[in-house]
Design an enzyme around this catalytic site. Structure first.
Site, PDB file in Angstrom:
ATOM      1  N   HIS A 112      43.738  33.904  32.663  1.00  0.00           N
ATOM      2  CA  HIS A 112      42.802  34.627  33.553  1.00  0.00           C
ATOM      3  C   HIS A 112      41.550  35.058  32.827  1.00  0.00           C
ATOM      4  O   HIS A 112      40.823  35.924  33.302  1.00  0.00           O
ATOM      5  CB  HIS A 112      43.518  35.839  34.186  1.00  0.00           C
ATOM      6  CG  HIS A 112      44.610  35.427  35.125  1.00  0.00           C
ATOM      7  ND1 HIS A 112      45.622  36.274  35.522  1.00  0.00           N
ATOM      8  CD2 HIS A 112      44.864  34.236  35.720  1.00  0.00           C
ATOM      9  CE1 HIS A 112      46.448  35.625  36.335  1.00  0.00           C
ATOM     10  NE2 HIS A 112      46.010  34.392  36.468  1.00  0.00           N
ATOM     11  N   CYS A 139      26.736  34.497  31.681  1.00  0.00           N
ATOM     12  CA  CYS A 139      25.657  34.396  32.692  1.00  0.00           C
ATOM     13  C   CYS A 139      26.030  33.303  33.682  1.00  0.00           C
ATOM     14  O   CYS A 139      26.350  32.173  33.292  1.00  0.00           O
ATOM     15  CB  CYS A 139      24.322  34.030  32.009  1.00  0.00           C
ATOM     16  SG  CYS A 139      23.029  33.631  33.219  1.00  0.00           S
ATOM     17  N   CYS A 193      22.970  30.419  33.226  1.00  0.00           N
ATOM     18  CA  CYS A 193      22.803  29.550  32.031  1.00  0.00           C
ATOM     19  C   CYS A 193      24.049  29.518  31.158  1.00  0.00           C
ATOM     20  O   CYS A 193      24.057  28.891  30.103  1.00  0.00           O
ATOM     21  CB  CYS A 193      21.607  30.045  31.218  1.00  0.00           C
ATOM     22  SG  CYS A 193      21.944  31.605  30.365  1.00  0.00           S
ATOM     23  N   SER A 201      55.627  40.959  33.491  1.00  0.00           N
ATOM     24  CA  SER A 201      54.876  40.402  34.622  1.00  0.00           C
ATOM     25  C   SER A 201      55.710  40.493  35.892  1.00  0.00           C
ATOM     26  O   SER A 201      56.908  40.230  35.886  1.00  0.00           O
ATOM     27  CB  SER A 201      54.501  38.933  34.365  1.00  0.00           C
ATOM     28  OG  SER A 201      53.791  38.429  35.511  1.00  0.00           O
TER      29      SER A 201
HETATM   30  N1  APR Z   1      57.519  46.879  29.573  1.00  0.00           N
HETATM   31  C1  APR Z   1      57.914  45.846  30.364  1.00  0.00           C
HETATM   32  N2  APR Z   1      57.491  45.684  31.655  1.00  0.00           N
HETATM   33  C2  APR Z   1      56.644  46.619  32.134  1.00  0.00           C
HETATM   34  C3  APR Z   1      56.184  47.724  31.376  1.00  0.00           C
HETATM   35  C4  APR Z   1      56.664  47.838  30.041  1.00  0.00           C
HETATM   36  N3  APR Z   1      56.303  48.857  29.237  1.00  0.00           N
HETATM   37  N4  APR Z   1      55.353  48.470  32.161  1.00  0.00           N
HETATM   38  C5  APR Z   1      55.286  47.835  33.365  1.00  0.00           C
HETATM   39  N5  APR Z   1      56.059  46.735  33.354  1.00  0.00           N
HETATM   40  C6  APR Z   1      56.231  45.728  34.397  1.00  0.00           C
HETATM   41  C7  APR Z   1      56.203  46.259  35.815  1.00  0.00           C
HETATM   42  O1  APR Z   1      57.533  46.507  36.224  1.00  0.00           O
HETATM   43  C8  APR Z   1      55.561  45.110  36.600  1.00  0.00           C
HETATM   44  O2  APR Z   1      56.538  44.305  37.249  1.00  0.00           O
HETATM   45  O3  APR Z   1      55.116  44.869  34.279  1.00  0.00           O
HETATM   46  C9  APR Z   1      54.849  44.257  35.532  1.00  0.00           C
HETATM   47  C10 APR Z   1      53.350  44.215  35.728  1.00  0.00           C
HETATM   48  O4  APR Z   1      53.104  43.518  36.937  1.00  0.00           O
HETATM   49  P1  APR Z   1      51.591  43.398  37.458  1.00  0.00           P
HETATM   50  O5  APR Z   1      50.934  44.734  37.406  1.00  0.00           O
HETATM   51  O6  APR Z   1      51.651  42.653  38.743  1.00  0.00           O
HETATM   52  O7  APR Z   1      50.882  42.518  36.329  1.00  0.00           O
HETATM   53  P2  APR Z   1      50.836  40.931  36.210  1.00  0.00           P
HETATM   54  O8  APR Z   1      52.141  40.324  36.579  1.00  0.00           O
HETATM   55  O9  APR Z   1      50.293  40.635  34.859  1.00  0.00           O
HETATM   56  O10 APR Z   1      49.725  40.533  37.316  1.00  0.00           O
HETATM   57  C11 APR Z   1      49.346  39.177  37.372  1.00  0.00           C
HETATM   58  O11 APR Z   1      47.645  39.803  38.982  1.00  0.00           O
HETATM   59  O12 APR Z   1      45.873  41.086  39.752  1.00  0.00           O
HETATM   60  C12 APR Z   1      46.221  39.933  39.072  1.00  0.00           C
HETATM   61  O13 APR Z   1      44.836  38.897  37.515  1.00  0.00           O
HETATM   62  C13 APR Z   1      45.691  39.979  37.661  1.00  0.00           C
HETATM   63  O14 APR Z   1      46.649  38.925  35.687  1.00  0.00           O
HETATM   64  C14 APR Z   1      46.938  39.765  36.795  1.00  0.00           C
HETATM   65  C15 APR Z   1      47.897  39.114  37.768  1.00  0.00           C
END
Ligand code: APR
Length: 242
Positions: free
Chosen positions: A120, A128, A131, A192
Site C-alpha cells: 500500500h 507529484c 511530474c 491484520s
Molecule cells: N498484536 C496483534 N494484532 C493486533 C494488535 C497487536 N498488538 N493490535 C491490533 N491487532 C489486530 C486487530 O485485532 C485487527 O484485526 O490487528 C488488526 C488490524 O486490522 P486493520 O486495522 O483492519 O488493519 P489492516 O488489516 O492492516 O488493514 C488493511 O485497510 O484501510 C486499509 O490500507 C489500509 O492497509 C490497510 C488495510
C-alpha cells in the site's frame, strides 16, 4: 510460553522459507492506531472521504488536513516495537525471506528489515501527480503551514505515495508478493483483519499453494478456519518468545 506459541515456534524453526504478511496491528504497539477493531481510525474518520482517490481528486485539502493533524504526528513519533525487531532477527537468522506489508509507516525498514514489499506504499514518500518528483514527508509537512494542499515546484498537486481506496496496488510490489507466496513453505500473518482486497487474497494464495498458514492477531479473521495455527495475542508477546 503457551502451548500454541511452542507449536508456532517449532513450525517456524522447521521452516525453510518463511514469509510474513503484516498489517496495522503490528504497528499498534508503536502508537499508530489500527484502522478497524477497538478505537480504529475508521471509527473516527470516514474512509470514503479520508482514504478514497475520488474524494482526494475532488477536494485534496480534506486528505491533507487529515495528514497534517492526524497522520504525520503519529507516524513521525512512532518507533519500531519488539515485534518489528523480532522479525529482523528472523531475517538475520536466514529464516524469514520476505516481509509483505500493508503498512505505510516504514517501521519495518526503520527496524532494519531488508526485504520489505509495501503493498500500500509508504507515507514518508510524497509524490507529484504531474511530474512524479518525490519529496520526504518532513519537508512537505513544514510547508503545510503556508499552503495546503501542497504543490510541487512544477505546480503539480502532491500526494503521499500510498494506495487509497479506488487505486490499483503497485504492480512491482504485487509481483514480489506473489513470487514470495509461491515459494514459501510457511506464511505468517501478523496484525491484520484480512478484510481488504486484493491484499487479503495473498494469505489465501499461500494456503492454496500448500504453504502452512499461521496467524497472530488479537481479533478473529476470516481465514482463522483455514489456518494451521492461530494465536489471538499481541504480536510482540508472541514474536519475542518465538
Ligand atoms: N498484536 C496483534 N494484532 C493486533 C494488535 C497487536 N498488538 N493490535 C491490533 N491487532 C489486530 C486487530 O485485532 C485487527 O484485526 O490487528 C488488526 C488490524 O486490522 P486493520 O486495522 O483492519 O488493519 P489492516 O488489516 O492492516 O488493514 C488493511 O485497510 O484501510 C486499509 O490500507 C489500509 O492497509 C490497510 C488495510
Amino acid at each position: 510460553m503457551s502451548e500454541k506459541t511452542k507449536q508456532m515456534k517449532e513450525l517456524i524453526r522447521n521452516s525453510h522459507n518463511l514469509v510474513v504478511f503484516s498489517g496495522a496491528g503490528l504497528s499498534a504497539e508503536s502508537g499508530i492506531p489500527t484502522y478497524r477493531g477497538a478505537g480504529g481510525l475508521w471509527s473516527k474518520y470516514d474512509p470514503s472521504k479520508y482514504a478514497d482517490i475520488q474524494y482526494f481528486n475532488q477536494d485534496p485539502s480534506y486528505y491533507w488536513r487529515f495528514f497534517k493533524e492526524e497522520r504525520y504526528p503519529v507516524i513521525k513519533a512512532a518507533r519500531p516495537n519488539k515485534a518489528h525487531e523480532a522479525m529482523v532477527r528472523l531475517e538475520q537468522q536466514g529464516t524469514l525471506f520476505q516481509v509483505i506489508t500493508q503498512n505505510i509507516d516504514g517501521l519495518h525498514q526503520e527496524a532494519g528489515q531488508r526485504k520489505v514489499c509495501e503493498l500500500h506504499g509508504n507515507t514518508r514518500r510524497i509524490i507529484c501527480l504531474e511530474c512524479n518528483r518525490s519529496y520526504h514527508m518532513d519537508e512537505v509537512y513544514r510547508g503545510l503551514e503556508k499552503i495546503l494542499p501542497p504543490l510541487c515546484s512544477c505546480g503539480g498537486l502532491l500526494k503521499p505515495d500510498v494506495v487509497l481506496f479506488g487505486e490499483p496496488l503497485p504492480q512491482e510490489a504485487l509481483n514480489t508478493a506473489w513470487q514470495a507466496t509461491r515459494e514459501c513453505d510457511t506464511f505468517l500473518v501478523v496484525g491484520s483483519s484480512l478484510v481488504v482486497n486484493p491484499a487479503a487474497q495473498i494469505p489465501l494464495l499461500a494456503k492454496q499453494n500448500g504453504s502452512l498458514l499461521l496467524i497472530i492477531n488479537i481479533d478473529t479473521t476470516p481465514l482463522d478456519e483455514m489456518a494451521d495455527l492461530v494465536i489471538h495475542c499481541p504480536a510482540s508477546e508472541v514474536l519475542m518468545e518465538i
